[in-house]
Design an enzyme around this catalytic site. Sequence first.
Site, short mmCIF file in Angstrom:
data_model
loop_
_atom_site.label_atom_id
_atom_site.label_comp_id
_atom_site.label_asym_id
_atom_site.label_seq_id
_atom_site.Cartn_x
_atom_site.Cartn_y
_atom_site.Cartn_z
N SER A 10 0.82 -1.22 0.00
CA SER A 10 0.00 0.00 0.00
C SER A 10 0.85 1.27 0.00
CB SER A 10 -0.94 0.02 1.21
OG SER A 10 -1.89 -1.00 1.14
N GLY A 16 -2.11 3.76 -4.39
CA GLY A 16 -2.59 4.62 -5.47
C GLY A 16 -4.06 4.97 -5.40
N CYS A 48 -9.27 -1.63 2.69
CA CYS A 48 -8.46 -0.49 2.24
C CYS A 48 -8.78 -0.12 0.78
CB CYS A 48 -6.98 -0.81 2.44
SG CYS A 48 -5.89 0.61 2.28
N LEU A 49 -7.87 -0.34 -0.14
CA LEU A 49 -8.15 -0.04 -1.55
C LEU A 49 -9.34 -0.87 -2.03
CD1 LEU A 49 -7.24 1.55 -4.07
CD2 LEU A 49 -5.67 -0.32 -4.59
N GLN A 101 -12.45 0.90 -1.22
CA GLN A 101 -12.71 2.00 -2.15
C GLN A 101 -13.24 1.47 -3.48
OE1 GLN A 101 -8.85 3.84 -2.15
NE2 GLN A 101 -8.89 4.08 0.08
N GLY A 111 -4.46 7.13 1.71
CA GLY A 111 -4.48 8.55 1.34
C GLY A 111 -5.73 8.93 0.57
N PHE A 112 -6.63 7.95 0.36
CA PHE A 112 -7.90 8.19 -0.32
C PHE A 112 -9.03 7.71 0.59
CE2 PHE A 112 -4.85 8.26 -3.67
CZ PHE A 112 -5.36 9.14 -4.63
N HIS A 162 -7.12 -1.73 8.55
CA HIS A 162 -6.48 -3.03 8.38
C HIS A 162 -6.74 -3.97 9.57
CE1 HIS A 162 -4.03 -2.39 4.72
NE2 HIS A 162 -4.27 -1.13 5.03
N GLU A 222 -6.14 -7.02 9.72
CA GLU A 222 -5.04 -7.98 9.86
C GLU A 222 -3.86 -7.38 10.61
OE1 GLU A 222 -3.53 -5.42 6.66
OE2 GLU A 222 -5.52 -6.16 7.22
#
Length: 369
Positions: free
Chosen positions: A52, A232, A258-259, A262, A302-303, A344, A346
């Site tokens: 990440s 990203g 996380c990502l 999103q 960061g998003f 997270h 985990e």
Amino acid sequence: MKYQARKNALILLVDGTIFYGKAVGSKEGSAFGEVCFNTGMTGYQEIFTDPSYFGQLMVTTNAHIGNYGVNDEEVESDGVKIAGLICRNFSYQASRPDSDGTLEDFLSQNNLLAISDVDTRALVSYIRDNGAMNAVITTDVDNLEVLKKQLADIPDMNGLELASKVSTKEPYFYGDENASYKISALDIGIKKNILRNLAKRDCYVKVFPYNTSFTEMQSFEPDGYFLSNGPGDPEPLTQAIATTKEILETGKPLFGICLGHQVLALANGISTYKMHHGHRGINHPIMNLMTGKGEITSQNHGFAINKEEAEAHADVEITHVHLNDQTAAGIRMKSKPVFSVQYHPEASPGPHDASYLFDDFITNIKNSK
């Protein structure tokens, strides 16, 4: 001797601000990326190897980095993923009895540029006030004009697709093939400890590349699907979003972190945005709106997803909220066994308050079989 031999180094931010330091070890040169900070007091090796963080210059707010060395079991991927390290005090000796080596050797083996003796309190305060931005760390302190031009050409994190840089190139399996549950996981930057947590819960996981089609993921005949963490901007991940939409049509259990959280939001028509300076640390407070209980969590993103759009969505419910800024930290779908969180569970590093989310995923699978 190492301290005396170290070269002068500096951090040049894209807005022209400069912070000074010293090079760690013998590594010289320059490293470019988005500068961000992590407030964790421990777990630096896991942070440095977390996909990440790909493409980011990591500022560690803890005053001492490297003091307990490294351990071969404490990596979250196949190598260091940060673009460079910025710290206050770098420890060249490893004090932990079960250390497998020093952090200096580990960074050298991974060809990572690191600088220390930086006023990290001032740098972090600057990021908090002005936002995460591109920067360069360098030992080439006499060529600032050239570095400024090179830095200006580095793409901004907003709109940058990075999952392809860290995802597996070929599918692979993790866990016991005779396990009770089969999981198809989309690797957009997956951490090893996520796979460990799934395997520990009697899951056999097939991990697929970031641009895998739904048809290929479905061919494993999984009991559930998983969307991983990663680096990203989520919006350029058009294939992952399309695959997620098709997964949702199956009605099978889906869990995103996380990502992946999103991507799930985008698959439901909920937009995402780049945060001012993000959440990165292992003591972030979360409120579980379903239980009314608080959690201390590990975060690095960061998003974030648009909270107002999530609240207005007919089939989406916000399940978790970040107590520092009230951003949406978890969602679930009302009509399907589908949920995700921005943080997270985990850990690695961090507290285990949220590990129950893996159990919830297994419960959804059991109830759907």
